[in-house]
Design a protein around this motif. Sequence first.
Motif, short mmCIF file in Angstrom:
data_model
loop_
_atom_site.label_atom_id
_atom_site.label_comp_id
_atom_site.label_asym_id
_atom_site.label_seq_id
_atom_site.Cartn_x
_atom_site.Cartn_y
_atom_site.Cartn_z
N ASP A 8 0.87 -1.18 0.00
CA ASP A 8 0.00 0.00 0.00
C ASP A 8 0.90 1.22 0.00
O ASP A 8 1.89 1.25 0.73
CB ASP A 8 -0.88 0.02 1.26
N SER A 67 -17.46 1.67 13.67
CA SER A 67 -16.02 1.60 13.40
C SER A 67 -15.35 0.80 14.50
O SER A 67 -14.63 1.35 15.32
CB SER A 67 -15.41 3.01 13.38
N ASP A 135 -8.35 -3.23 4.88
CA ASP A 135 -8.72 -3.06 3.48
C ASP A 135 -7.72 -2.14 2.77
O ASP A 135 -7.37 -1.08 3.28
CB ASP A 135 -10.13 -2.46 3.40
N ASP A 138 -9.05 1.44 1.87
CA ASP A 138 -9.21 2.21 3.11
C ASP A 138 -7.85 2.60 3.68
O ASP A 138 -7.67 3.71 4.18
CB ASP A 138 -9.98 1.40 4.17
N HIS A 139 -6.89 1.67 3.62
CA HIS A 139 -5.56 1.93 4.18
C HIS A 139 -4.85 3.04 3.39
O HIS A 139 -4.27 3.96 3.99
CB HIS A 139 -4.74 0.64 4.16
N THR A 141 -6.25 5.36 1.65
CA THR A 141 -6.96 6.61 1.97
C THR A 141 -6.50 7.15 3.32
O THR A 141 -6.27 8.35 3.48
CB THR A 141 -8.48 6.37 1.96
N ALA A 142 -6.33 6.25 4.30
CA ALA A 142 -5.88 6.66 5.64
C ALA A 142 -4.44 7.19 5.60
O ALA A 142 -4.13 8.20 6.26
CB ALA A 142 -5.99 5.50 6.62
#
Length: 158
Positions: A8, A67, A135, A138-139, A141-142
């Motif tokens: 990622d 969450s 995910d 999601d990762h 994006t984080a």
Amino acid sequence: MGRTDRTDRAGLVIAAPPTTVYDALLTPEALEAWLPPDGMRGRIERWDPWQGGGFRMVLTYLDPTGSPGKTSDATDVVDVEFADLVPPERVVQRAVFEADDPSYAGTMTMTWHLAATGEGTEVTVTATDVPPGIDQADHETAIAASLANLSSYVEAAG
């Protein structure tokens, strides 16, 4: 086996010199301010800022509804080792989440690479050995959100 092949990554050019960005990666107050993803607050419980040292951060969801945390319903606890420190070019962290769920188990490696550019510092974050419970979209994006927070933090401080 798919887990070891996954990488990622996210990157951002930050309007600050590499030394300023590097310092924000190795200052506990700075990490507490910019590292937690949106909707979370971070608190550092242990701080050993040298190669082979590291830190422990407790991340608390401001609204845990929907969450679920990895450590408890409202929290993620992560132990981070500084595997490699090369000022002001690179910080390599090995992160382990405290979790009962095996899909979050294991050690994830995060490499922060800093390169001077005409506009400031190009920061590239690469994550390998990411637990399969995290995910990928999601990762990434984080990570991008943390980079945006880092940018705001160092630009405001500068």
